[in-house]
Design a protein around this motif. Structure first.
Motif, mmCIF file in Angstrom:
data_model
loop_
_atom_site.group_PDB
_atom_site.id
_atom_site.type_symbol
_atom_site.label_atom_id
_atom_site.label_comp_id
_atom_site.label_asym_id
_atom_site.label_seq_id
_atom_site.Cartn_x
_atom_site.Cartn_y
_atom_site.Cartn_z
ATOM 1 N N LEU A 4 0.860 -1.184 0.000
ATOM 2 C CA LEU A 4 0.000 0.000 0.000
ATOM 3 C C LEU A 4 0.897 1.234 0.000
ATOM 4 O O LEU A 4 1.745 1.396 0.874
ATOM 5 C CB LEU A 4 -0.900 0.004 1.230
ATOM 6 C CG LEU A 4 -1.751 1.258 1.472
ATOM 7 C CD1 LEU A 4 -2.697 1.514 0.310
ATOM 8 C CD2 LEU A 4 -2.518 1.137 2.776
ATOM 9 N N ASP A 110 -5.639 -4.747 1.620
ATOM 10 C CA ASP A 110 -6.894 -4.305 1.003
ATOM 11 C C ASP A 110 -7.828 -3.685 2.048
ATOM 12 O O ASP A 110 -8.524 -2.705 1.775
ATOM 13 C CB ASP A 110 -7.590 -5.476 0.322
ATOM 14 C CG ASP A 110 -6.898 -5.897 -0.974
ATOM 15 O OD1 ASP A 110 -6.073 -5.119 -1.481
ATOM 16 O OD2 ASP A 110 -7.186 -7.005 -1.459
ATOM 17 N N HIS A 113 -6.528 -0.207 2.815
ATOM 18 C CA HIS A 113 -6.839 0.702 1.717
ATOM 19 C C HIS A 113 -8.301 1.134 1.769
ATOM 20 O O HIS A 113 -8.627 2.319 1.599
ATOM 21 C CB HIS A 113 -6.526 0.016 0.383
ATOM 22 C CG HIS A 113 -6.657 0.923 -0.795
ATOM 23 N ND1 HIS A 113 -7.146 0.513 -2.012
ATOM 24 C CD2 HIS A 113 -6.375 2.242 -0.944
ATOM 25 C CE1 HIS A 113 -7.154 1.532 -2.849
ATOM 26 N NE2 HIS A 113 -6.690 2.590 -2.234
ATOM 27 N N ASP A 137 -4.135 7.971 0.081
ATOM 28 C CA ASP A 137 -3.891 6.717 -0.625
ATOM 29 C C ASP A 137 -3.470 6.975 -2.076
ATOM 30 O O ASP A 137 -4.046 7.804 -2.767
ATOM 31 C CB ASP A 137 -5.140 5.838 -0.599
ATOM 32 C CG ASP A 137 -6.302 6.465 -1.356
ATOM 33 O OD1 ASP A 137 -6.838 7.480 -0.862
ATOM 34 O OD2 ASP A 137 -6.647 5.960 -2.440
ATOM 35 N N VAL A 140 -2.573 0.351 -4.454
ATOM 36 C CA VAL A 140 -2.082 -0.921 -3.940
ATOM 37 C C VAL A 140 -1.357 -1.625 -5.074
ATOM 38 O O VAL A 140 -1.881 -1.724 -6.194
ATOM 39 C CB VAL A 140 -3.242 -1.802 -3.416
ATOM 40 C CG1 VAL A 140 -2.724 -3.199 -3.059
ATOM 41 C CG2 VAL A 140 -3.891 -1.162 -2.199
#
Length: 234
Positions: A4, A110, A113, A137, A140
């Motif tokens: 990430l 995940d 995120h 963010d 990924v």
């Protein structure tokens, strides 16, 4: 394993690892404890919650724009007695930009995120007074290694900072990554979080490797304006 990637940019940031009492310092780059705290808050975890899964994530940071260290003096009064509190000396990084990365199992990455896209508690850059300038963010990555993810991500510096390098094809950026097991670190930092419980915060030492990465100053199809070019042609 998945990685990430986070973009950490804002007017002010503060990443303390040894701040005590009335003097609150900052490191020159984000700390693992600060990023783990940011992710835990996004998930809505209590300060007393177990952090072992987040603490086990591999962590690294790239210094895309080092910023400037600034100092501030703050005063406060007790809310009930109005008694003056001790003068506080606080340090910040102004106009800095970093790319941070955490690596772990895909399901956890995940979930983190998703938490950043709809955080329970809004993220901040080390201190509550330091909000991010934009979404944190980036993406990924599951198709590359941890090191490749940090080395391949496009340069995230501000446009005004990029213009300083308009005459250069590449820019050299500092890279700080967690040392692998059995590897000798270049430096150590007490920012490995064990507990955020306010009754007994605990942090351990973490080994860090330091290196540099050279990135193109221009992304795909991107032009960087050189304000001196017109003067040279005159």
């Amino acid at each position: 394993m998945s990685v990430l990637l986070l973009r950490l940019a804002g007017p002010l940031q503060a990443w303390g690892s040894a701040a005590r009492f009335a003097r609150r310092t900052t490191e020159s780059a984000p700390t693992k404890s600060g990023i783990v705290g940011l992710l835990a808050a996004a998930q809505g975890r209590a300060r007393e919650a177990d952090l072992s899964d987040l603490a086990a994530l591999r962590f690294g940071v790239r210094i895309d724009q080092p910023g400037t260290r600034v100092r501030d003096f703050q005063t406060a009064h007790h809310g009930d007695t109005d008694k003056a509190m001790p003068l506080s000396e606080r340090f910040y990084l102004a106009d800095a930009v970093f790319v941070a990365a955490v690596e772990g199992e895909r399901a956890l990455i995940d979930a983190l995120h998703a938490a950043l896209l709809a955080p329970v508690y809004l993220p901040y850059l080390g201190r509550r007074s330091c909000p991010p300038a934009r979404r944190i963010d980036l993406r990924v990555r599951s198709d590359v290694s941890f090191g490749q993810a940090l080395r391949q991500e496009e340069w995230q510096a501000s446009a005004w900072h990029k213009r300083r390098y308009a005459r250069h094809a590449t820019v050299s950026l500092g890279l700080l990554t967690e040392t692998a097991s059995g590897q000798d670190p270049d430096l150590t930092l007490r920012d490995q979080p064990h507990s955020f419980d306010p009754r007994h915060r605990r942090y351990g030492l973490r080994g860090i490797s330091t290196t540099t990465v050279d990135l193109p100053t221009r992304g795909p199809g991107q032009l960087v304006h050189d304000p001196t070019a017109a003067l040279e042609g005159a």
